[in-house]
Write a protein that holds these residues in place. Structure first.
Motif, PDB file in Angstrom:
ATOM      1  N   LEU A   1       0.847  -1.191   0.000  1.00 28.81           N
ATOM      2  CA  LEU A   1       0.000   0.000   0.000  1.00 28.81           C
ATOM      3  C   LEU A   1       0.879   1.236   0.000  1.00 28.81           C
ATOM      4  CD1 LEU A   1      -2.760   1.476   0.349  1.00 28.81           C
ATOM      5  CD2 LEU A   1      -2.458   1.210   2.828  1.00 28.81           C
ATOM      6  N   VAL A   2       0.629   2.145  -0.940  1.00 28.05           N
ATOM      7  CA  VAL A   2       1.327   3.430  -0.981  1.00 28.05           C
ATOM      8  C   VAL A   2       0.292   4.526  -0.751  1.00 28.05           C
ATOM      9  CG1 VAL A   2       2.643   5.052  -2.374  1.00 28.05           C
ATOM     10  CG2 VAL A   2       3.126   2.596  -2.542  1.00 28.05           C
ATOM     11  N   VAL A   3       0.455   5.259   0.338  1.00 23.34           N
ATOM     12  CA  VAL A   3      -0.456   6.347   0.696  1.00 23.34           C
ATOM     13  C   VAL A   3       0.200   7.666   0.317  1.00 23.34           C
ATOM     14  CG1 VAL A   3      -1.738   7.476   2.550  1.00 23.34           C
ATOM     15  CG2 VAL A   3      -1.362   4.993   2.618  1.00 23.34           C
ATOM     16  N   LEU A   4      -0.477   8.446  -0.521  1.00 23.98           N
ATOM     17  CA  LEU A   4       0.048   9.751  -0.929  1.00 23.98           C
ATOM     18  C   LEU A   4      -0.542  10.814  -0.013  1.00 23.98           C
ATOM     19  CD1 LEU A   4      -0.288   9.345  -4.802  1.00 23.98           C
ATOM     20  CD2 LEU A   4       1.742   8.954  -3.379  1.00 23.98           C
ATOM     21  N   GLY A   5       0.232  11.201   1.004  1.00 28.62           N
ATOM     22  CA  GLY A   5      -0.239  12.161   1.999  1.00 28.62           C
ATOM     23  C   GLY A   5       0.470  13.490   1.868  1.00 28.62           C
ATOM     24  N   LEU A   6       0.499  14.036   0.658  1.00 25.74           N
ATOM     25  CA  LEU A   6       1.212  15.293   0.411  1.00 25.74           C
ATOM     26  C   LEU A   6       0.301  16.263  -0.318  1.00 25.74           C
ATOM     27  CD1 LEU A   6       1.554  14.336  -2.645  1.00 25.74           C
ATOM     28  CD2 LEU A   6       3.828  13.585  -1.971  1.00 25.74           C
ATOM     29  N   LYS A   7       0.834  17.427  -0.664  1.00 23.11           N
ATOM     30  CA  LYS A   7       0.047  18.424  -1.375  1.00 23.11           C
ATOM     31  C   LYS A   7       0.332  18.351  -2.873  1.00 23.11           C
ATOM     32  CE  LYS A   7      -0.723  21.605   2.449  1.00 23.11           C
ATOM     33  NZ  LYS A   7      -0.638  23.001   2.940  1.00 23.11           N
ATOM     34  N   ALA A   8      -0.591  18.900  -3.645  1.00 25.88           N
ATOM     35  CA  ALA A   8      -0.580  18.741  -5.092  1.00 25.88           C
ATOM     36  C   ALA A   8       0.732  19.139  -5.768  1.00 25.88           C
ATOM     37  CB  ALA A   8      -1.751  19.518  -5.693  1.00 25.88           C
ATOM     38  N   PRO A   9       1.390  20.249  -5.379  1.00 23.53           N
ATOM     39  CA  PRO A   9       2.612  20.633  -6.097  1.00 23.53           C
ATOM     40  C   PRO A   9       3.729  19.597  -6.041  1.00 23.53           C
ATOM     41  CG  PRO A   9       1.767  22.486  -4.847  1.00 23.53           C
ATOM     42  CD  PRO A   9       0.987  21.284  -4.412  1.00 23.53           C
ATOM     43  N   ALA A  10       3.707  18.739  -5.032  1.00 23.13           N
ATOM     44  CA  ALA A  10       4.765  17.736  -4.883  1.00 23.13           C
ATOM     45  C   ALA A  10       4.418  16.414  -5.561  1.00 23.13           C
ATOM     46  CB  ALA A  10       5.033  17.484  -3.400  1.00 23.13           C
ATOM     47  N   LEU A  11       3.231  16.320  -6.149  1.00 23.80           N
ATOM     48  CA  LEU A  11       2.760  15.033  -6.668  1.00 23.80           C
ATOM     49  C   LEU A  11       3.622  14.512  -7.816  1.00 23.80           C
ATOM     50  CD1 LEU A  11       0.649  12.766  -6.681  1.00 23.80           C
ATOM     51  CD2 LEU A  11      -0.703  14.148  -8.271  1.00 23.80           C
TER      52      LEU A  11
END
Length: 312
Positions: A70-80
């Motif tokens: 499982l990979v959870v993306l818990g960041l803000k859009a500019p870092a995606l």
């Protein structure tokens, strides 16, 4: 399950801390400076139920063969964009990707790179990353909703892994509509707090109730035209939160603006504006707010200030 959480900021760090508390196998992928802070001081969550320091495992890059369930993306859009490249080695044939970003545009980006891996997810938590990297959870609200996207069912192991104390887990087969509901709420909150530069309580005290109601109507009209009419319950919740007399509530967009740069303005407001234009929905307050925030960024750039990024 082997879990990789990308970002250890307010959202990723808060939910990750609860998973660590429950004994889950969690690794945080963070930038070098954040890794140094976490190594020295630990992951500190200051929540209504207490303050706790967590010893956590961190990496700054993913080694070949280091595959996660499982990979959870818990960041803000500019870092995606950069994050999606960094996690490439972490993605195996059965890896599930759970994005917890605001807005909706990121799903298309993720699907293009990792087709068929994404499930829907949204986090409800009022938290900030404070000085020293301390995560401050300001209210007891901590909820995670997940659900299938594009027909990919959720396996029971995933549900059991995410069922821990400290936040409420919900599984929703219509998670796409729930994502739209969150999007229109954070957009409405962003419109009024950024346009009028204040808390909900102060905006109401200054006579801004009608503008608050208009912002809610505009954003919900976009969702309705897109085929995702906001439920009566969600509308009541939005109305209650954005019309509470004396409320200290502000949006994450406004908090970012107060710190210098509203980093998610284009992802949240720009994306919704594009949807509105495509469907010929009138959104004058949304457009005014977006213009103001874009003007702010132009002014920063003309003064030689670089756009802020996600430092989680």
């Amino acid at each position: 399950m082997k879990i990789l959480i990308v970002g250890a900021g307010a959202t990723g760090g808060a939910f990750g801390a609860r998973l660590v508390d429950a004994g889950r196998d969690v690794t945080f992928l963070v930038r070098a400076k954040r890794a140094e802070v976490l190594a020295e001081y630990g992951l500190i969550l200051d929540a209504p139920d207490g303050r706790k320091v967590h010893t956590v495992r961190t990496i700054t890059t993913v080694e070949p063969g280091d595959i996660y369930d499982l990979v959870v993306l818990g960041l803000k859009a500019p870092a995606l964009e950069s994050a999606l490249k960094t996690i490439r080695a972490a993605i195996g044939p059965n890896t599930v990707i759970l994005p917890l970003l605001n807005g909706m545009g990121h799903f298309t980006t993720i699907e293009q790179l990792y087709p068929g891996r994404t499930i829907g997810g949204l986090a409800k938590i009022v938290a900030t990353l404070g000085p020293g990297g301390v995560i401050h959870q300001m209210t007891p609200l901590a909820a995670l909703t997940v659900g299938p996207m594009r027909g990919r069912p959720l396996n029971q192991d995933l549900i059991e892994t995410l069922t821990v104390e400290g936040f409420t887990l919900s599984v929703d087969q219509n998670v796409l509509s729930r994502l739209w509901e969150k999007w229109v709420f954070i957009a409405a909150a962003g419109i009024v707090t950024c346009l009028f530069r204040g808390t909900i309580g102060n905006i109401l005290a200054a006579g801004g109730r009608n503008q608050i109601l208009q912002s809610i109507e505009e954003t919900e009209n976009v969702a309705s035209k897109a085929g995702h009419t906001v439920s009566p319950e969600s509308h009541r919740d939005t109305l209650a939160l954005l019309t509470e007399e004396g409320s200290k509530f502000t949006s994450s967009l406004y908090r970012d603006l107060a710190q210098g740069d509203p980093v998610e303005a284009e992802h949240i407001l720009g994306g919704l504006s594009a949807k509105a234009q495509a469907m010929d929905v009138s959104v004058p307050l949304l457009e005014a707010t977006l213009l103001q925030l874009r003007t702010h960024r132009v002014a920063r750039a003309s003064n030689g200030q670089k756009p802020a990024t996600d430092h989680q």
